[in-house]
Design a protein around this motif. Structure first.
Motif, PDB file in Angstrom:
ATOM      1  N   ILE A 289      -1.711 -23.353  10.844  1.00 29.37           N
ATOM      2  CA  ILE A 289      -1.275 -22.342  11.077  1.00 29.37           C
ATOM      3  C   ILE A 289      -2.838 -21.914  11.991  1.00 29.37           C
ATOM      4  CG2 ILE A 289      -2.667 -20.220   9.684  1.00 29.37           C
ATOM      5  CD1 ILE A 289      -0.211 -21.090   7.323  1.00 29.37           C
ATOM      6  N   ARG A 290      -3.841 -23.152  10.970  1.00 29.44           N
ATOM      7  CA  ARG A 290      -4.978 -23.022  12.729  1.00 29.44           C
ATOM      8  C   ARG A 290      -4.585 -23.420  13.452  1.00 29.44           C
ATOM      9  NH1 ARG A 290      -6.026 -19.655   8.859  1.00 29.44           N
ATOM     10  NH2 ARG A 290      -8.119 -20.169   7.377  1.00 29.44           N
ATOM     11  N   LEU A 291      -3.945 -24.571  13.534  1.00 28.45           N
ATOM     12  CA  LEU A 291      -3.559 -25.311  15.324  1.00 28.45           C
ATOM     13  C   LEU A 291      -3.515 -24.288  16.124  1.00 28.45           C
ATOM     14  CD1 LEU A 291      -2.892 -27.815  17.751  1.00 28.45           C
ATOM     15  CD2 LEU A 291      -1.674 -28.640  15.938  1.00 28.45           C
ATOM     16  N   LEU A 292      -2.169 -23.284  15.737  1.00 25.29           N
ATOM     17  CA  LEU A 292      -1.355 -22.272  16.657  1.00 25.29           C
ATOM     18  C   LEU A 292      -2.225 -21.034  16.409  1.00 25.29           C
ATOM     19  CD1 LEU A 292       2.171 -22.435  14.309  1.00 25.29           C
ATOM     20  CD2 LEU A 292       1.459 -23.156  17.458  1.00 25.29           C
ATOM     21  N   GLU A 293      -3.489 -20.928  15.001  1.00 24.60           N
ATOM     22  CA  GLU A 293      -4.392 -19.413  15.608  1.00 24.60           C
ATOM     23  C   GLU A 293      -5.537 -19.905  16.688  1.00 24.60           C
ATOM     24  OE1 GLU A 293      -3.783 -17.435  10.928  1.00 24.60           O
ATOM     25  OE2 GLU A 293      -5.887 -19.077  11.967  1.00 24.60           O
ATOM     26  N   ASP A 294      -5.437 -21.446  17.258  1.00 24.31           N
ATOM     27  CA  ASP A 294      -7.047 -21.707  17.995  1.00 24.31           C
ATOM     28  C   ASP A 294      -6.301 -21.095  19.166  1.00 24.31           C
ATOM     29  OD1 ASP A 294      -8.168 -22.175  15.460  1.00 24.31           O
ATOM     30  OD2 ASP A 294      -8.740 -24.207  15.305  1.00 24.31           O
ATOM     31  N   TYR A 295      -4.785 -21.380  19.564  1.00 29.02           N
ATOM     32  CA  TYR A 295      -4.666 -21.264  20.644  1.00 29.02           C
ATOM     33  C   TYR A 295      -4.203 -19.881  20.995  1.00 29.02           C
ATOM     34  CZ  TYR A 295      -0.675 -21.665  24.173  1.00 29.02           C
ATOM     35  OH  TYR A 295      -0.037 -21.294  25.255  1.00 29.02           O
ATOM     36  N   GLY A 296      -4.126 -19.503  20.268  1.00 32.58           N
ATOM     37  CA  GLY A 296      -3.982 -17.897  20.422  1.00 32.58           C
ATOM     38  C   GLY A 296      -2.677 -17.068  19.654  1.00 32.58           C
ATOM     39  N   VAL A 297      -1.699 -18.335  18.847  1.00 31.11           N
ATOM     40  CA  VAL A 297      -0.871 -16.990  18.377  1.00 31.11           C
ATOM     41  C   VAL A 297      -0.839 -17.300  16.972  1.00 31.11           C
ATOM     42  CG1 VAL A 297       0.863 -17.874  20.113  1.00 31.11           C
ATOM     43  CG2 VAL A 297       1.019 -19.328  17.990  1.00 31.11           C
ATOM     44  N   GLN A 298       0.028 -15.638  16.388  1.00 29.69           N
ATOM     45  CA  GLN A 298       0.189 -15.577  15.113  1.00 29.69           C
ATOM     46  C   GLN A 298       1.388 -16.343  15.041  1.00 29.69           C
ATOM     47  OE1 GLN A 298      -2.345 -14.870  12.685  1.00 29.69           O
ATOM     48  NE2 GLN A 298      -3.739 -15.203  14.492  1.00 29.69           N
ATOM     49  N   PRO A 299       2.193 -17.445  14.139  1.00 34.95           N
ATOM     50  CA  PRO A 299       2.944 -17.497  13.712  1.00 34.95           C
ATOM     51  C   PRO A 299       3.828 -17.402  12.512  1.00 34.95           C
ATOM     52  CG  PRO A 299       1.618 -19.305  12.759  1.00 34.95           C
ATOM     53  CD  PRO A 299       0.633 -18.391  13.841  1.00 34.95           C
ATOM     54  N   ARG A 300       5.211 -17.087  12.292  1.00 36.59           N
ATOM     55  CA  ARG A 300       5.533 -16.668  11.410  1.00 36.59           C
ATOM     56  C   ARG A 300       6.202 -17.293  10.188  1.00 36.59           C
ATOM     57  NH1 ARG A 300       7.199 -12.247   9.976  1.00 36.59           N
ATOM     58  NH2 ARG A 300       7.184 -11.187  12.169  1.00 36.59           N
ATOM     59  N   LEU A 301       5.754 -17.469   9.210  1.00 34.41           N
ATOM     60  CA  LEU A 301       6.658 -18.157   8.019  1.00 34.41           C
ATOM     61  C   LEU A 301       7.897 -18.453   7.912  1.00 34.41           C
ATOM     62  CD1 LEU A 301       3.280 -18.728   8.341  1.00 34.41           C
ATOM     63  CD2 LEU A 301       3.674 -20.103   6.313  1.00 34.41           C
ATOM     64  N   VAL A 302       8.827 -19.216   7.628  1.00 34.61           N
ATOM     65  CA  VAL A 302      10.237 -18.634   7.546  1.00 34.61           C
ATOM     66  C   VAL A 302      10.611 -20.225   6.224  1.00 34.61           C
ATOM     67  CG1 VAL A 302      12.384 -18.832   8.688  1.00 34.61           C
ATOM     68  CG2 VAL A 302      10.735 -18.288   9.949  1.00 34.61           C
ATOM     69  N   ALA A 303      11.569 -19.618   5.280  1.00 36.23           N
ATOM     70  CA  ALA A 303      11.908 -20.023   4.112  1.00 36.23           C
ATOM     71  C   ALA A 303      12.740 -21.264   4.859  1.00 36.23           C
ATOM     72  CB  ALA A 303      12.613 -20.543   3.788  1.00 36.23           C
ATOM     73  N   ALA A 304      13.322 -22.979   4.435  1.00 37.61           N
ATOM     74  CA  ALA A 304      14.166 -23.389   5.580  1.00 37.61           C
ATOM     75  C   ALA A 304      15.561 -22.953   4.448  1.00 37.61           C
ATOM     76  CB  ALA A 304      13.881 -24.564   4.875  1.00 37.61           C
ATOM     77  N   GLU A 305      15.366 -22.449   3.380  1.00 35.33           N
ATOM     78  CA  GLU A 305      16.765 -21.473   3.747  1.00 35.33           C
ATOM     79  C   GLU A 305      17.347 -20.213   3.859  1.00 35.33           C
ATOM     80  OE1 GLU A 305      14.050 -22.479   1.203  1.00 35.33           O
ATOM     81  OE2 GLU A 305      14.837 -23.594  -0.458  1.00 35.33           O
ATOM     82  N   ASP A 306      16.098 -19.725   4.751  1.00 39.86           N
ATOM     83  CA  ASP A 306      16.707 -18.793   5.899  1.00 39.86           C
ATOM     84  C   ASP A 306      17.265 -19.473   7.334  1.00 39.86           C
ATOM     85  OD1 ASP A 306      15.712 -16.676   3.575  1.00 39.86           O
ATOM     86  OD2 ASP A 306      14.298 -16.772   4.173  1.00 39.86           O
ATOM     87  N   LEU A 307      16.972 -20.718   7.427  1.00 38.34           N
ATOM     88  CA  LEU A 307      17.003 -20.559   8.781  1.00 38.34           C
ATOM     89  C   LEU A 307      18.490 -21.341   9.001  1.00 38.34           C
ATOM     90  CD1 LEU A 307      14.894 -24.180   9.140  1.00 38.34           C
ATOM     91  CD2 LEU A 307      15.116 -22.229  10.172  1.00 38.34           C
ATOM     92  N   PRO A 308      19.570 -20.969   8.469  1.00 43.04           N
ATOM     93  CA  PRO A 308      20.651 -21.199   9.043  1.00 43.04           C
ATOM     94  C   PRO A 308      20.966 -19.691   9.538  1.00 43.04           C
ATOM     95  CG  PRO A 308      20.661 -22.408   6.575  1.00 43.04           C
ATOM     96  CD  PRO A 308      19.670 -21.755   7.123  1.00 43.04           C
ATOM     97  N   ALA A 309      20.800 -18.782   8.749  1.00 44.84           N
ATOM     98  CA  ALA A 309      20.955 -17.205   9.343  1.00 44.84           C
ATOM     99  C   ALA A 309      19.852 -16.723  10.314  1.00 44.84           C
ATOM    100  CB  ALA A 309      20.982 -16.279   7.954  1.00 44.84           C
ATOM    101  N   MET A 310      18.721 -17.400   9.810  1.00 40.62           N
ATOM    102  CA  MET A 310      17.906 -16.646  10.854  1.00 40.62           C
ATOM    103  C   MET A 310      17.715 -16.940  12.038  1.00 40.62           C
ATOM    104  SD  MET A 310      14.644 -15.648   9.007  1.00 40.62           S
ATOM    105  CE  MET A 310      13.813 -15.004   9.829  1.00 40.62           C
ATOM    106  N   LEU A 311      18.065 -18.044  12.567  1.00 42.56           N
ATOM    107  CA  LEU A 311      18.344 -18.834  13.519  1.00 42.56           C
ATOM    108  C   LEU A 311      19.038 -18.658  14.699  1.00 42.56           C
ATOM    109  CD1 LEU A 311      17.155 -22.823  13.128  1.00 42.56           C
ATOM    110  CD2 LEU A 311      15.667 -21.780  14.042  1.00 42.56           C
ATOM    111  N   GLY A 312      20.214 -18.232  14.133  1.00 43.87           N
ATOM    112  CA  GLY A 312      21.389 -17.928  15.248  1.00 43.87           C
ATOM    113  C   GLY A 312      21.086 -16.155  14.892  1.00 43.87           C
ATOM    114  N   ARG A 313      20.290 -16.085  14.774  1.00 39.62           N
ATOM    115  CA  ARG A 313      19.909 -14.341  14.511  1.00 39.62           C
ATOM    116  C   ARG A 313      19.392 -13.714  15.654  1.00 39.62           C
ATOM    117  NH1 ARG A 313      19.866 -12.682   9.597  1.00 39.62           N
ATOM    118  NH2 ARG A 313      17.605 -12.614  10.033  1.00 39.62           N
ATOM    119  N   SER A 314      17.989 -14.542  15.428  1.00 40.04           N
ATOM    120  CA  SER A 314      16.821 -13.910  16.726  1.00 40.04           C
ATOM    121  C   SER A 314      15.859 -15.256  16.816  1.00 40.04           C
ATOM    122  CB  SER A 314      16.020 -12.562  15.904  1.00 40.04           C
ATOM    123  OG  SER A 314      15.360 -13.026  14.843  1.00 40.04           O
ATOM    124  N   PRO A 315      16.662 -16.479  17.667  1.00 41.42           N
ATOM    125  CA  PRO A 315      15.622 -17.282  17.194  1.00 41.42           C
ATOM    126  C   PRO A 315      14.393 -17.331  17.833  1.00 41.42           C
ATOM    127  CG  PRO A 315      16.968 -17.420  19.222  1.00 41.42           C
ATOM    128  CD  PRO A 315      17.217 -16.386  18.845  1.00 41.42           C
TER     129      PRO A 315
END
Length: 710
Positions: free
Chosen positions: A435-461
């Motif tokens: 989180i800090r490494l990405l914030e230092d680059y200037g972006v705010q990451p979204r945290l996604v549970a592994a269980e949600d990857l099959p549904a979410m990666l196909g819908r809005s990668p």
């Protein structure tokens, strides 16, 4: 309806829901009342201090507080009479959801002395009718006494846990809890043969099945040569406890909703996720609309990504210690506002107001900080807009890391207390560092549970998928990642990727090794070079960063001594990068001048991947002498207005903040990729439109701008 009948009805509803039913509380809901949580609530926690009289509440209001906690009807009435809001505090009391120290200590000491699993019965088992009835009774009494005074929220409990905070102990062996666990296993495995195959056991009947303790699984799986091969008997029980705990909180929330549907409700003092305690946040948070989570190991960001849109998040302000100057309060308060928090809880009345009812130095410093940040209240409760970079969160990996981190503990694992775990956990360090490494680059990451990857990666990668210290993924989750990359996505991992399945059975090869072009993996314990959030001694590279695994290679890899790092690979139309580096230490080295080379090396490597994935910061902030830890946050208020907050992201190092303050304020330039219109929230001045602006950055306060409508 009598009070006793109401309590029986509420208890029945809890038990019905615990059993998987759809029962609802028999209590009739009061007529709807408009929500009373508006803007930034500055809450004083009523603990210690002078008597709860009109003088106290008048002083509270004069200092700039807008609300208090209330544990009794008298406190609620006193607050409302003084024109203050309040939240109903800990409405199910202590001793059931939150074990008190004497309860916990007796239980821990008994098991430590005997190592007898039969003593592992939680003092208030979460599966029993007695516990359900006691929770319902306490909720009805405490909330009922305050409900007509109009609380703005209800706290179900503070620092609640299946154990004590996230201290380790394999509870619970109460007969009803054992029965519930066996029912869970039968539902999942179907028959005993499948369970025995999965667990590596030889049970002859279901009534022989018991949870495995850490001692038992360590005795079977630990040796000096290889990674533990099958942790499922232990891990599956912890998963059951996480599910059970989340279910109890959901059902208590249902009881509050039956009383007052629009009342905000949830937990305070939520612990960061570890193997023990029940704090699987993607599972725990979706039913909470009022909450506070301790910002340890990236837990605040993880929780924010899994609560309802209307949720109100607060943070506790604890008294300043000697190394924190009074101005540090401004930085802490602005940090909360910049992240869209809807308020703060100041601990506590006894620290803010003295026995004679006068403000203390701490109280006066708080009042000054409130005044300074008054304009920034426009972003209280705003939505933090996150960038198209996803960080995967895997609770199964959290459990695996706990077991590997604790290898050297031997029998003393039982005293791996929360305070120690928070600074010696690879999973917590990895989430925090990424989180800090990405914030230092200037972006705010979204945290996604592994269980949600099959549904979410196909819908809005996303543009970039990051897998931080993700030891465990299911076949379906790994397949979703592979498909995402094959379709053109970019994936970035640090180490240990998917070597276990979701139930912590060790694979011969990582499930994504082919996708990431990784070869040479072994399951030897000595090949794992990260333990307790740090690389082992021999893994330190000349550039400063630490290697994470020995023996790995790839067709495109950077040789550094005996190690191969930065393994790059094409898969289908996409790209993967396997760093093989201990990114988990970035959270500490980023603010340590003596470790500048390590931080610089990690930043440069990740920046290359971000740029290759076309991930851009919303604004660049440049200036002479400016530190690299400058966070940029985009927010959207409830009225649709958009804001940009900029702050020095170094609260973990008060000494560095003080040094930056002596060197600052900093003259900076804000460089936008496109023209924008800005209004300075603190000064009220409109700055016009452009792609370049000049500003002065105060490390204690930060910058806040309203963005013109596009």
């Amino acid at each position: 309806m009598s009070g006793r009948a109401r309590i029986r009805g509420l208890a029945a509803a809890v038990l019905s829901l615990l059993a998987g039913g759809n029962g609802v509380a028999s209590a009739q809901a009061s007529p709807p009342r408009a929500p009373v949580w508006i803007g930034d609530q500055r809450i004083l926690y009523l603990h210690g201090g002078p008597p709860r009289d009109a003088k106290l509440f008048d002083t509270v209001r004069t200092l700039g507080f807008t609300a208090v906690s209330a544990g009794t009807a008298a406190e609620a009435a006193g607050a409302r009479a003084a024109g203050l809001q309040f939240y109903a505090d800990q409405i199910v009391g202590k001793g059931i959801l939150e074990l008190r120290d004497p309860q916990w200590t007796r239980l821990r000491d008994s098991y430590e002395a005997t190592r007898d699993p039969t003593v592992l019965q939680r003092p208030s088992c979460l599966a029993t009718e007695d516990s359900a009835a006691a929770l319902a009774k306490e909720l009805e009494a405490r909330l009922g006494a305050m409900i007509e005074a109009g609380p703005m929220a209800a706290c179900l409990g503070d620092e609640v846990s299946t154990t004590r905070q996230n201290n380790p102990l394999d509870l619970c062996r109460h007969p009803e809890c054992l029965a519930a666990f066996v029912a869970f296993l039968r539902s999942r495995h179907g028959d005993l043969t499948r369970l025995n195959t999965a667990w590596g056991t030889d049970y002859q009947a279901w009534d022989e099945v018991r949870p495995w303790t850490a001692d038992e699984i360590r005795a079977r799986e630990f040796d000096d040569a290889s990674l533990p091969r099958n942790l499922r008997p232990w891990a599956e029980h912890l998963e059951f406890k996480d599910r059970q705990f989340a279910g109890v909180i959901e059902r208590l929330s249902t009881l509050v909703a039956a009383r007052r549907p629009e009342l905000l409700r949830g937990l305070t003092g939520i612990q960061p996720p570890t193997a023990y305690g029940g704090h699987d946040l993607p599972r725990l948070m979706p039913t909470q609309t009022f909450f506070e989570v301790y910002d340890i190991g990236g837990a605040r960001d993880l929780a924010q990504c899994y609560v309802p849109a209307a949720a109100r998040q607060v943070a506790t302000l604890f008294p300043q210690d000697e190394e924190q100057p009074p101005d540090f309060l401004r930085a802490r308060l602005f940090d909360g506002l910049a992240h869209g928090l809807a308020g703060s809880i100041t601990w506590s009345a006894g620290d803010v107001i003295d026995a004679e009812g006068r403000p203390t130095d701490y109280g006066r410093a708080l009042a000054a900080a409130f005044r300074t940040l008054e304009p920034a209240r426009v972003v209280a409760g705003a939505e933090l807009l996150r960038d198209p970079v996803w960080l995967v969160d895997s609770q199964a990996s959290v459990r695996a890391h706990w077991m590997l981190d604790s290898i050297a503990d031997g029998d003393t694992w039982i005293r791996r207390w929360s305070s120690y775990e928070h600074t010696h956990s690879t999973s917590l360090a990895a989430r925090h560092s990424w989180i800090r490494l990405l914030e230092d680059y200037g972006v705010q990451p979204r945290l996604v549970a592994a269980e949600d990857l099959p549904a979410m990666l196909g819908r809005s990668p996303p543009l970039l998928l990051v897998l931080p210290a993700t030891l465990a993924l299911s076949d379906a989750q790994a397949s979703a990642v592979a498909g995402y990359v094959h379709r053109g996505g970019t994936a970035l991992a640090d180490h240990g990727l998917a070597i276990y399945d979701e139930h912590l059975k060790l694979r011969e090869q990582g499930a994504l090794d082919d996708v990431f072009g990784v070869t040479g993996r072994t399951n030897e314990l000595q090949a794992v070079l990260v333990r307790e959030g740090q690389p082992v001694g021999r893994a330190r590279l000349e550039e400063g960063a630490g290697a994470a695994e020995a023996g790995l290679s790839g067709s495109i890899a950077e040789p550094v001594g005996e190690f191969r790092v930065q393994i790059e690979h094409g898969h289908g139309d996409g790209q993967t990068v396997y760093l093989n580096l201990a990114v988990c230490e970035y959270g500490t080295v980023r603010l340590d001048p003596a470790r500048h080379d390590t931080a610089l090396d990690l930043r440069a490597r990740v920046r290359k991947v971000l740029q290759g994935a076309a991930v851009e910061a919303p604004v660049e902030v440049v200036g002479a002498g400016l530190p690299t830890c400058v966070e940029r946050l985009r927010l959207r208020a409830s009225n649709g207005e958009r804001y940009l907050a900029i702050r020095v992201n170094a609260l973990e190092s008060p000494a560095l903040m003080a040094d930056l303050s002596r060197r600052g304020p900093f003259a900076v330039e804000l460089l936008f990729p496109n023209e924008v219109g800005l209004r300075d929230v603190f000064s009220g001045k409109h700055l016009g439109r452009g792609a370049r602006f000049e500003a002065t950055l105060d490390p204690w306060r930060g910058l806040l701008y309203q963005l013109d409508a596009e």
